[in-house]
Each structure stands twice: as structure tokens, then as C-alpha cells.
Write a protein that holds these residues in place. Structure first.
Motif, PDB file in Angstrom:
ATOM      1  N   MET A 179       0.825  -1.206   0.000  1.00 51.71           N
ATOM      2  CA  MET A 179       0.000   0.000   0.000  1.00 51.71           C
ATOM      3  C   MET A 179       0.861   1.258   0.000  1.00 51.71           C
ATOM      4  N   HIS A 211      -6.696  -7.189   0.770  1.00 50.64           N
ATOM      5  CA  HIS A 211      -5.555  -6.267   0.735  1.00 50.64           C
ATOM      6  C   HIS A 211      -5.421  -5.631  -0.654  1.00 50.64           C
ATOM      7  N   ALA A 215      -5.738  -1.689  -1.682  1.00 46.53           N
ATOM      8  CA  ALA A 215      -4.687  -0.977  -2.414  1.00 46.53           C
ATOM      9  C   ALA A 215      -5.265  -0.287  -3.643  1.00 46.53           C
TER      10      ALA A 215
END
Length: 277
Positions: A179, A211, A215
């Protein structure tokens, strides 16, 4: 340090060194012998014994400097701490045995010589262990930082188009790094399209997908479009079976197709050019 011990070591330095190399090599485990050649082993062993002897008559600053350099060297070679500390013990045993054989140690002076020799060796052993440990921790820390940086690189491939190739398992800590690198890299390279390539990710479960979605959302918030590439058939099947929704951003089955789509989004395309003969 007792003058008898000092004089004996200085006089018999070469013989002590040869016996130390032979004895240490016989006792060394395969890890030590596999990573270095005989020449490197012998030269490093000589350096170690010279370092120990330099503590007899050298300045403290010079000794500490050499000790730091040696510790960094053996850490790079991959020699374990047990090998280094055992090597110092072996040096002490060889010196005392030779002094007894030569008649330098007698019944009258035995207790005093052993005590003085121990008082010289023990602090040096502690110093070597402390500096080796500190050097090892520093090396591991630097390697960890380097691996983190390499684990999620954002690579500019065309103007305003960047790619993040992901390889290996993605855990929570690595997801944070992904990220951070995505956001910093997208701003730095003024990306309009960011491609996340998961060709090298072996398993995409709910956590990994979460995740990746986070992102992608973060990239969109800074004004760039995010595209997911490298979705293999087995990964697609897993995503569908888990009920993961990836409809909010474009997906492609290969990085090549992803780059072609990214070029179209930035009003460009790849064309074949015939070269005039």
C-alpha cells in the motif's frame, strides 16, 4: 598480562597459528567449510589469531577497530557465533598445552598463570560475542529493510503507466508495504494507470484479495486507475468460489494485455512499423 605468557605467544606465534587452523578445521561443521574455499578459511583464520594476539600489545582503539572489521567479515561469510567463540577457546587450550609441554608452566606458577590467562581471555571472549551479535543484528536489519523494499517495487514502464509485480505470499505486514509503495510511487511517477501483477502470487484467498482491493481503492483516491493482471484460471476459480467481488476495477489474465489496456486508457497503442528496405 603476565610477561611469560606474552613472550611465549610471541615466540611461538606461527606454530600456534598452524595448530589452531588444523584443529579448528577438523572441528568445524559443514556450514563453515561449504561457504568458503580453503584459501579464504586459512586467511580468515590467520586474521582471527592475529586479532587475538594484537590484544596483547596493541592499542585498545586499534584492537576494537580490527575486531569490528573482523566481525563484519565473518558475518558476511556466514560463520556462526559458536564457531567464533569456540575458536577463541581452542586458542587458549593450545597456548596452555604448549606452555605446559615446554615447561613454562610449573607447579609453582601454575595457579597464577592460569588465573592471569583467564582474566585476559574472558573479557576478550565477551567483547567478541557482543560485537559479533551487534554486527549480526545490524546485518539482519539491513537485509530486512532491503527485502521489504524489493518485495513490492513500483516500476514505471511507460509515461504515466506503472507496474507492481508481486511475488510470493502476501501477509498483513507486506500488504502495508504494498500500500505504501503504491501510493508513494504513483505520486512520484505521476501515474494515471497502475497495474498490479499477481502472476507470482501462489494463493489468493479472502485476506489477500481484501488487501489488493484496499490498495486499488487507495490508488483511485489519488486520481489513478488500478488494473489487476496475471489472474490465472485457478486463481479466477478461487476468487469466484470465495465470492470475492473484483468488479470495481479492470482485470486481465496477463501483464502484456494489461499494458495494452493501460496504453488505450492513456490514448496510446502499440503498432507494428514496417522498416523500409
Amino acid at each position: 598480562m603476565n610477561k611469560l605468557i606474552f613472550k611465549f605467544i610471541e615466540t611461538h606465534k606461527l606454530d600456534i597459528l598452524d595448530e589452531w587452523i588444523r584443529t579448528t578445521k577438523e572441528a568445524a561443521d559443514d556450514r563453515v567449510l561449504r561457504v568458503v574455499s580453503d584459501q579464504v578459511f586459512n586467511s580468515t583464520s590467520r586474521e582471527f589469531v592475529d586479532l587475538v594476539i594484537s590484544n596483547l600489545n596493541g592499542s585498545k582503539d586499534d584492537y576494537n577497530s580490527r575486531l569490528n572489521e573482523f566481525s563484519e567479515k565473518v558475518v558476511r561469510l556466514g560463520w556462526p557465533l559458536t564457531f567464533v567463540s569456540r575458536g577463541l577457546h581452542t586458542f587458549g587450550v593450545i597456548v596452555l598445552d604448549r606452555m605446559e609441554q615446554s615447561g613454562v608452566i610449573t607447579e609453582e606458577n601454575q595457579r597464577n598463570l592460569f588465573r592471569e590467562f583467564s582474566e585476559w581471555m574472558q573479557p576478550m571472549n565477551n567483547e567478541i560475542i557482543d560485537i559479533y551479535s551487534a554486527t549480526w543484528e545490524k546485518t539482519v536489519s539491513l537485509q530486512k529493510i532491503a527485502l521489504q523494499e524489493l518485495s513490492a517495487p513500483l516500476i514505471p514502464v511507460f509515461e504515466r503507466i506503472t507496474v507492481m509485480p508481486l511475488v510470493g505470499t502476501i501477509d498483513t505486514e507486506r500488504a502495508k508495504q504494498i500500500m505504501e509503495n503504491l501510493l508513494k510511487g504513483a505520486v512520484k511517477h505521476r501515474s494515471e494507470v497502475v497495474l498490479i501483477d499477481i502472476t507470482g502470487v501462489p494463493v489468493v484467498d479472502t485476506m489477500v484479495a481484501h488487501h489488493i482491493i484496499q490498495a486499488a481503492d487507495a490508488v483511485r483516491l489519488i486520481g489513478a486507475k488500478c488494473m489487476l493482471c496475471g489472474i490465472r484460471p485457478e486463481i479466477a476459480q478461487t476468487i469466484v468460489s470465495l465470492g470475492i467481488d473484483l468488479n470495481q476495477f479492470t482485470t486481465k489474465n496477463s501483464l502484456q494485455k494489461g499494458i495494452e489496456a493501460a496504453l488505450e486508457l492513456t490514448n496510446r497503442k502499440i503498432v507494428n512499423v514496417e522498416v523500409a528496405k
